[in-house]
Design an enzyme around this catalytic site. Structure first.
Site, PDB file in Angstrom:
ATOM      1  N   ARG A   1      42.905  27.515   2.449  1.00  0.00           N
ATOM      2  CA  ARG A   1      42.642  27.674   3.958  1.00  0.00           C
ATOM      3  C   ARG A   1      42.758  26.557   4.788  1.00  0.00           C
ATOM      4  NH1 ARG A   1      40.208  27.970   7.575  1.00  0.00           N
ATOM      5  NH2 ARG A   1      41.591  28.137   9.134  1.00  0.00           N
TER       6      ARG A   1
ATOM      7  N   ILE B   1      44.543  28.575  13.959  1.00  0.00           N
ATOM      8  CA  ILE B   1      44.960  27.511  13.817  1.00  0.00           C
ATOM      9  C   ILE B   1      45.357  26.586  14.835  1.00  0.00           C
ATOM     10  CG2 ILE B   1      44.889  27.337  11.193  1.00  0.00           C
ATOM     11  CD1 ILE B   1      47.806  26.845  11.876  1.00  0.00           C
ATOM     12  N   ASP B   2      45.193  28.266  16.120  1.00  0.00           N
ATOM     13  CA  ASP B   2      45.906  27.146  17.180  1.00  0.00           C
ATOM     14  C   ASP B   2      45.164  26.120  18.290  1.00  0.00           C
ATOM     15  OD1 ASP B   2      43.513  29.802  17.743  1.00  0.00           O
ATOM     16  OD2 ASP B   2      44.315  29.041  19.673  1.00  0.00           O
ATOM     17  N   LEU B   3      43.912  25.313  17.570  1.00  0.00           N
ATOM     18  CA  LEU B   3      43.200  25.238  18.316  1.00  0.00           C
ATOM     19  C   LEU B   3      43.732  23.459  17.573  1.00  0.00           C
ATOM     20  CD1 LEU B   3      39.327  26.096  18.658  1.00  0.00           C
ATOM     21  CD2 LEU B   3      41.441  25.779  20.309  1.00  0.00           C
TER      22      LEU B   3
ATOM     23  N   CYS C   1      41.112  35.976   6.111  1.00  0.00           N
ATOM     24  CA  CYS C   1      40.542  35.623   4.915  1.00  0.00           C
ATOM     25  C   CYS C   1      39.281  37.057   4.883  1.00  0.00           C
ATOM     26  CB  CYS C   1      40.006  34.618   4.305  1.00  0.00           C
ATOM     27  SG  CYS C   1      38.646  33.742   5.187  1.00  0.00           S
TER      28      CYS C   1
ATOM     29  N   LYS D   1      31.009  20.368  -0.450  1.00  0.00           N
ATOM     30  CA  LYS D   1      32.304  20.641  -0.507  1.00  0.00           C
ATOM     31  C   LYS D   1      33.012  20.475   1.092  1.00  0.00           C
ATOM     32  CE  LYS D   1      32.735  24.916   0.382  1.00  0.00           C
ATOM     33  NZ  LYS D   1      33.712  25.462   1.325  1.00  0.00           N
ATOM     34  N   ASN D   2      31.751  20.678   1.731  1.00  0.00           N
ATOM     35  CA  ASN D   2      32.609  20.274   3.842  1.00  0.00           C
ATOM     36  C   ASN D   2      32.132  19.594   4.030  1.00  0.00           C
ATOM     37  OD1 ASN D   2      33.120  22.995   3.459  1.00  0.00           O
ATOM     38  ND2 ASN D   2      31.777  24.081   4.656  1.00  0.00           N
TER      39      ASN D   2
ATOM     40  N   ARG E   1      34.087  28.608  -5.627  1.00  0.00           N
ATOM     41  CA  ARG E   1      34.610  28.090  -4.289  1.00  0.00           C
ATOM     42  C   ARG E   1      33.377  26.982  -3.950  1.00  0.00           C
ATOM     43  NH1 ARG E   1      37.104  30.412   0.265  1.00  0.00           N
ATOM     44  NH2 ARG E   1      36.869  28.153   0.263  1.00  0.00           N
TER      45      ARG E   1
ATOM     46  N   ARG F   1      40.778  33.245  11.826  1.00  0.00           N
ATOM     47  CA  ARG F   1      40.853  32.206  10.657  1.00  0.00           C
ATOM     48  C   ARG F   1      41.984  31.959  11.799  1.00  0.00           C
ATOM     49  NH1 ARG F   1      37.637  31.459   6.757  1.00  0.00           N
ATOM     50  NH2 ARG F   1      37.620  29.263   7.045  1.00  0.00           N
TER      51      ARG F   1
ATOM     52  N   ASP G   1      26.872  30.023   7.948  1.00  0.00           N
ATOM     53  CA  ASP G   1      27.051  29.740   6.515  1.00  0.00           C
ATOM     54  C   ASP G   1      25.802  30.312   5.563  1.00  0.00           C
ATOM     55  OD1 ASP G   1      29.517  26.694   6.232  1.00  0.00           O
ATOM     56  OD2 ASP G   1      29.855  29.071   6.633  1.00  0.00           O
TER      57      ASP G   1
END
Ligand code: EPZ
Length: 425
Positions: A92, A123-125, A116, A22-23, A397, A121, A305
Site C-alpha cells: 500500500r 490516503i486523504d492527506l 490492512c 525499509k521505510n 516484508r 490506512r 512499529d
C-alpha cells in the site's frame, strides 16, 4: 506456507549488524524516478517490500537490480505513470509514488490501497496535499487519476503528521514552481533521509526532522549514489528480544539518536543499555520491571512499529503496564496470539492492560501483520518449549531472513516450507 519453529528459553548473545531501513529505502527509490539516469542506492535490505517496489519501477519502464545491498536503477527508460493495481495491493505504501510520477509526467494513475490488518490506512492527506499543489484528482471506483500542467508551491498544513503524506508532498514540491511549506509535518528519521537524498539530487529543502519543512522548487534533479540509514525498527526489535530472553547483545551499524524514546522506555523496564556512535549494547539479567504507561505517537515519541514487540517484554514484567496505541486503530491483533502463549493482556478501545507473568509457553501462533509477527518471534524466543509461527510472509516484508539474524545470536530457530517438508537452508 512457510513457518518458523522456535525452541525458546535461550538467552541471546553476540553481535549482529543491522540492515538498512525499509521505510527510508522505499520513498528514496520512488524519488529516483524524478531524475533521469542511473542511481545507485546502498544499504538497501533484501525484503519482500523492496522487491515489490522494484517490480513497480520495472512496470513503469525502469531498469532495476538489487545486488548485495545496492540497487542500480536506470530511470531514463520510464515511460508509464500507471501503477499496476495488483502491485499496489501487495504494498500500500506505493501510494507515495504519486508525487514523483506527477512531477515527472504530469499525470499518474493509482488505486485505492485499501486497509490492512492494522487499520483503515486512509490516503486523504496525500490527495489533499497534491490538490493544494494544483493537481486535478478524479476518483472512480477504486481508481485514482491525477493530472497537472505544472505543480505550484503553496502552504500546506497536515491534519495529522502522516509519514507517507509528508513524503509525497515533499517529492511533488521538489520540482514545483515556487515555494512550498509543510506544517505539522512528520518528523521521522526516514523523512530526514529523504530530504538528504533529494537535496543530494539538487533539490532545495530544509526542516526535515522538525514539524515544518520548506521546499523551494527547482527545474530539474540529477541522479545520485546514496546510502540509506539503518533500520531503527529492526534495531528496536532486536533490543527487545535481547531483553526478553535475558541476553547480552551488541547491535552494529545502528543510529542510537533514532531510538531515544525506545532506549528510555527499556531503561525504565530495567534493561541495561550502552549506546555510542553506531553501536548499541543491550543486556538484561533479571525479570523486567512493568512500565506503568506508554503511549505510541509520531516521532520522536515511542514508535507504533515497536508497540507489539515491547508488549512481549511487558508480558513478562513484574507488575501491570498500560500501552496506549494512538497511531493505528487496529494494532492489537497480536494480543490474542500472545494470550495463547500465556500472556495476560486485556484490551479496552486503544489501550492494552498487561499483567506480567513469570513465563510464556510455546504454542502455534499466526502472524497477522509485519510487526505483530516479529513480536511473536520474540515471544517464542523467550517462551518455554516450542513455538510455531505461521503466515511468516508478513515478517519477510520487513526483516531480512529473521531466523538467520536470531540464529547468529544463539537462538534455536528454523524456517520450514511445507512444500518440501524440509528445513529451508
Ligand atoms: C509509515 O506508514 C510506515 N510505512 C509505517 O510502517 C509506520 O507505522 C507509519 O508510517 C507511522 O510511523 C512506511 O514508511 C512504508 P502514516 P504510513 O501516514 O505513511 C492516518 C511498518 O511496520 N492517515 O503516518 O502509511 C493513518 O490511517 C509500517 O514498517 C490518514 O488518516 O503512516 C494512520 O492512522 C506499518 N490519512 C496514521 O495517519 C492519510 O492520508 C499514520 O499513518 C494518511 C494517513
Amino acid at each position: 506456507m512457510e513457518k518458523l519453529v522456535i525452541e525458546g528459553g535461550k538467552p541471546l548473545s553476540g553481535n549482529v549488524r543491522i540492515h538498512g531501513a525499509k521505510n527510508a529505502a522505499l520513498p528514496i527509490l520512488a524519488a529516483c524516478t524524478m531524475a533521469e539516469g542511473v542511481h545507485r542506492i546502498g544499504n538497501v535490505p533484501d525484503l519482500l517490500d523492496i522487491h515489490v517496489m522494484l517490480d513497480i519501477l520495472r512496470a513503469l519502464g525502469c531498469k532495476a537490480e538489487l545486488k548485495d545491498d545496492v540497487v542500480s536503477l536506470e530511470t531514463s527508460s520510464a515511460q508509464s505513470s500507471h501503477i499496476p493495481e495488483e502491485l499496489m495491493r501487495q504494498m500500500r505504501s506505493s501510494i507515495f509514488l504519486m508525487g514523483p510520477l506527477l512531477s515527472r509526467f504530469g499525470h499518474v494513475q493509482v488505486y485505492q490501497p485499501g486497509g490492512c490488518a492494522i487499520g483503515e490506512r486512509k490516503i486523504d492527506l496525500h490527495l489533499k496535499g497534491l490538490q493544494a499543489l494544483g493537481a486535478k484528482i478524479e476518483e472512480s471506483g477504486n481508481t485514482i487519476k491525477c493530472s497537472v500542467d505544472r505543480l505550484r508551491g503553496t502552504d500546506i498544513t497536515l491534519d495529522f503528521p502522516s509519514v507517507g503524506a509528508t513524503e509525497n508532498i515533499m517529492m511533488a514540491a521538489a520540482l514545483a514552481e515556487g515555494v512550498t511549506t509543510i506544517s505539522n509535518a512528520a518528523r521521522e528519521p526516514e523523512i530526514q533521509d529523504l530530504q538528504n537524498f533529494l537535496n543530494a539530487m539538487g533539490a532545495k529543502m530544509i526542516g526535515a526532522g522538525t514539524d515544518t519543512i520548506t521546499i523551494e522548487g527547482v527545474e530539474r534533479l540529477t541522479p545520485r549514489a546514496y546510502r540509506v540509514i539503518p533500520d531503527r525498527i529492526v534495531t528496536g526489535t532486536l533490543m527487545v528480544a535481547a531483553a526478553a530472553t535475558r541476553g547480552s547483545v551488541t547491535l552494529e551499524n545502528v543510529c542510537p539518536a533514532h531510538l531515544t524514546s525506545v532506549i528510555h522506555v527499556l531503561k525504565r523496564a530495567g534493561v541495561q543499555i550502552v549506546a555510542s556512535d553506531d553501536i548499541i549494547h543491550v543486556s538484561n539479567s533479571s525479570r523486567p520491571r512493568a512500565v506503568e504507561r506508554i503511549v505510541t505517537s509520531p516521532h520522536p515519541s515511542f514508535p507504533t512499529d515497536l508497540q507489539a514487540q515491547l508488549m512481549v517484554l511487558l508480558a513478562l514484567a513484574d507488575g501491570i503496564s498500560v500501552v496506549k496505541e494512538t497511531v493505528f486503530e487496529g494494532r492489537f491483533k497480536h494480543v490474542d496470539e500472545l494470550s495463547r502463549m500465556g500472556a495476560d493482556v486485556r484490551v479496552d478501545l486503544n489501550s492494552a492492560f498487561i499483567r506480567g507473568v513469570p513465563r510464556l509457553y510455546g504454542a502455534t501462533v499466526e502472524a497477522t501483520d509485519l510487526r505483530a509477527g516479529a513480536a511473536l518471534v520474540i515471544a517464542g524466543l523467550a517462551a518455554a518449549g516450542t513455538t510455531i509461527v505461521e503466515q511468516i510472509h508478513h515478517i519477510d516484508r520487513g526483516y531480512d531472513q529473521i531466523e538467520i539474524m536470531f540464529s547468529r545470536l544463539g537462538a534455536k530457530i528454523e524456517r520450514f516450507s511445507p512444500v518440501r517438508h524440509l528445513k529451508v537452508p
